[in-house]
Every structure is written in C-alpha cells, then in structure tokens.
Scaffold this motif. Structure first.
Motif, PDB file in Angstrom:
ATOM      1  N   UNK A   1     -31.689  22.533 -21.608  1.00 33.62           N
ATOM      2  CA  UNK A   1     -32.285  23.858 -21.762  1.00 33.62           C
ATOM      3  C   UNK A   1     -31.272  24.947 -21.465  1.00 33.62           C
ATOM      4  N   UNK A   2     -30.530  24.809 -20.378  1.00 27.78           N
ATOM      5  CA  UNK A   2     -29.557  25.843 -20.017  1.00 27.78           C
ATOM      6  C   UNK A   2     -28.403  25.913 -21.014  1.00 27.78           C
ATOM      7  N   UNK A   3     -27.978  24.779 -21.531  1.00 31.29           N
ATOM      8  CA  UNK A   3     -26.908  24.790 -22.540  1.00 31.29           C
ATOM      9  C   UNK A   3     -27.392  25.489 -23.804  1.00 31.29           C
ATOM     10  N   UNK A   4     -28.609  25.178 -24.231  1.00 28.24           N
ATOM     11  CA  UNK A   4     -29.151  25.810 -25.432  1.00 28.24           C
ATOM     12  C   UNK A   4     -29.330  27.309 -25.236  1.00 28.24           C
ATOM     13  N   UNK A   5     -29.830  27.718 -24.070  1.00 32.61           N
ATOM     14  CA  UNK A   5     -30.005  29.146 -23.782  1.00 32.61           C
ATOM     15  C   UNK A   5     -28.647  29.835 -23.754  1.00 32.61           C
ATOM     16  N   UNK A   6     -27.670  29.202 -23.134  1.00 37.39           N
ATOM     17  CA  UNK A   6     -26.329  29.781 -23.065  1.00 37.39           C
ATOM     18  C   UNK A   6     -25.724  29.938 -24.460  1.00 37.39           C
ATOM     19  N   UNK A   7     -25.887  28.906 -25.300  1.00 42.93           N
ATOM     20  CA  UNK A   7     -25.339  28.983 -26.654  1.00 42.93           C
ATOM     21  C   UNK A   7     -26.027  30.070 -27.476  1.00 42.93           C
ATOM     22  N   UNK A   8     -27.340  30.180 -27.336  1.00 45.53           N
ATOM     23  CA  UNK A   8     -28.054  31.251 -28.054  1.00 45.53           C
ATOM     24  C   UNK A   8     -27.614  32.614 -27.552  1.00 45.53           C
ATOM     25  N   UNK A   9     -27.430  32.742 -26.257  1.00 48.04           N
ATOM     26  CA  UNK A   9     -26.966  34.001 -25.682  1.00 48.04           C
ATOM     27  C   UNK A   9     -25.580  34.359 -26.223  1.00 48.04           C
ATOM     28  N   UNK A  10     -24.696  33.357 -26.285  1.00 48.53           N
ATOM     29  CA  UNK A  10     -23.345  33.601 -26.839  1.00 48.53           C
ATOM     30  C   UNK A  10     -23.425  34.044 -28.289  1.00 48.53           C
ATOM     31  N   UNK A  11     -24.330  33.435 -29.057  1.00 43.95           N
ATOM     32  CA  UNK A  11     -24.488  33.829 -30.448  1.00 43.95           C
ATOM     33  C   UNK A  11     -24.970  35.260 -30.593  1.00 43.95           C
ATOM     34  N   UNK A  12     -25.906  35.664 -29.755  1.00 45.47           N
ATOM     35  CA  UNK A  12     -26.404  37.046 -29.800  1.00 45.47           C
ATOM     36  C   UNK A  12     -25.303  38.013 -29.382  1.00 45.47           C
ATOM     37  N   UNK A  13     -24.519  37.646 -28.386  1.00 42.43           N
ATOM     38  CA  UNK A  13     -23.400  38.491 -27.960  1.00 42.43           C
ATOM     39  C   UNK A  13     -22.406  38.644 -29.107  1.00 42.43           C
ATOM     40  N   UNK A  14     -22.137  37.557 -29.834  1.00 44.68           N
ATOM     41  CA  UNK A  14     -21.238  37.647 -30.992  1.00 44.68           C
ATOM     42  C   UNK A  14     -21.775  38.625 -32.037  1.00 44.68           C
ATOM     43  N   UNK A  15     -23.071  38.566 -32.281  1.00 44.45           N
ATOM     44  CA  UNK A  15     -23.654  39.491 -33.257  1.00 44.45           C
ATOM     45  C   UNK A  15     -23.489  40.941 -32.817  1.00 44.45           C
ATOM     46  N   UNK A  16     -23.757  41.214 -31.533  1.00 44.32           N
ATOM     47  CA  UNK A  16     -23.618  42.584 -31.048  1.00 44.32           C
ATOM     48  C   UNK A  16     -22.160  43.025 -31.031  1.00 44.32           C
ATOM     49  N   UNK A  17     -21.251  42.111 -30.727  1.00 47.35           N
ATOM     50  CA  UNK A  17     -19.830  42.464 -30.764  1.00 47.35           C
ATOM     51  C   UNK A  17     -19.402  42.828 -32.182  1.00 47.35           C
ATOM     52  N   UNK A  18     -20.041  42.209 -33.161  1.00 48.61           N
ATOM     53  CA  UNK A  18     -19.739  42.543 -34.546  1.00 48.61           C
ATOM     54  C   UNK A  18     -20.059  43.989 -34.882  1.00 48.61           C
ATOM     55  N   UNK A  19     -20.994  44.596 -34.162  1.00 49.54           N
ATOM     56  CA  UNK A  19     -21.317  46.006 -34.387  1.00 49.54           C
ATOM     57  C   UNK A  19     -20.279  46.944 -33.774  1.00 49.54           C
ATOM     58  N   UNK A  20     -19.572  46.504 -32.750  1.00 47.82           N
ATOM     59  CA  UNK A  20     -18.708  47.401 -31.994  1.00 47.82           C
ATOM     60  C   UNK A  20     -17.231  47.340 -32.381  1.00 47.82           C
ATOM     61  N   UNK A  21     -16.839  46.357 -33.174  1.00 47.20           N
ATOM     62  CA  UNK A  21     -15.443  46.277 -33.597  1.00 47.20           C
ATOM     63  C   UNK A  21     -15.306  46.856 -35.001  1.00 47.20           C
ATOM     64  N   UNK A  22     -14.089  47.172 -35.365  1.00 49.04           N
ATOM     65  CA  UNK A  22     -13.858  47.802 -36.668  1.00 49.04           C
ATOM     66  C   UNK A  22     -14.162  46.823 -37.783  1.00 49.04           C
ATOM     67  N   UNK A  23     -14.746  47.190 -38.835  1.00 45.61           N
ATOM     68  CA  UNK A  23     -15.443  48.437 -39.122  1.00 45.61           C
ATOM     69  C   UNK A  23     -16.778  48.480 -38.384  1.00 45.61           C
ATOM     70  N   UNK A  24     -17.005  49.564 -37.700  1.00 52.07           N
ATOM     71  CA  UNK A  24     -18.178  49.717 -36.846  1.00 52.07           C
ATOM     72  C   UNK A  24     -19.449  49.620 -37.693  1.00 52.07           C
ATOM     73  N   UNK A  25     -20.412  48.850 -37.189  1.00 56.18           N
ATOM     74  CA  UNK A  25     -21.704  48.722 -37.852  1.00 56.18           C
ATOM     75  C   UNK A  25     -21.789  47.623 -38.883  1.00 56.18           C
ATOM     76  N   UNK A  26     -20.678  46.942 -39.160  1.00 50.75           N
ATOM     77  CA  UNK A  26     -20.693  45.867 -40.149  1.00 50.75           C
ATOM     78  C   UNK A  26     -20.392  44.554 -39.451  1.00 50.75           C
ATOM     79  N   UNK A  27     -21.265  43.601 -39.631  1.00 52.19           N
ATOM     80  CA  UNK A  27     -21.050  42.288 -39.023  1.00 52.19           C
ATOM     81  C   UNK A  27     -20.248  41.441 -39.998  1.00 52.19           C
TER      82      UNK A  27
END
Length: 81
Positions: free
Chosen positions: A7-33
């Motif tokens: 459970x913790x590994x799956x939650x951690x992996x999902x959390x990492x995936x969501x963080x990757x998606x949000x990081x895609x908004x903040x790096x150039x070009x901003x707003x594009x994943x």
C-alpha cells in the motif's frame, strides 16, 4: 505487514506521478506538460495498479482453491457415511 508495504509503495508511486505532472506545469514551456511526463505518470500508475491487481488475484484464487478443496473433502466424508 506485506499489505502495508504494498500500500505504501503504491501510494508513494502515485504521489511521485502526481508530482511529475505538477512539475510539468512549472518548467519551460510553462503550462504545457511534456509527453515524457505523461508517459512516466502512466507507467507509474500502471505499476501501482498491477501491484494491487496481481496480489488481489493471487489471494482470491488461493482462497477459492482452499474453499474448493474443503468442499471436496466434506463431500467425500459425507459419501463414506
């Protein structure tokens, strides 16, 4: 214990995936994943889902097999009587 680790590994992996998606908004070009971020998120989500899916199928198949064996043993005992 094993279920907690899974459970913790799956939650951690999902959390990492969501963080990757949000990081895609903040790096150039901003707003594009970028496609690589979406692919990474998909792979992480698929892995987390497979960890639970494979374990679920294994555990239910094992329980079903035990129930079938117990039923057959009871039937044989009843036939002997």
């Amino acid at each position: 214990m094993k279920k907690n680790v899974q459970l913790w590994v799956a939650v951690f992996l999902c959390f990492c995936g969501v963080v990757l998606l949000f990081c895609g908004f903040w790096v150039a070009p901003v707003g594009e994943i970028h496609n690589s971020v979406l692919v990474a998120y998909g792979e992480i989500s698929a892995f987390a889902g497979s960890v639970f899916g494979i374990d679920y199928v294994r555990s239910t198949a094992f329980k079903r097999g035990l129930n079938d064996i117990e039923k057959k043993l009871k039937d044989k005992e009843e036939e002997k009587k």
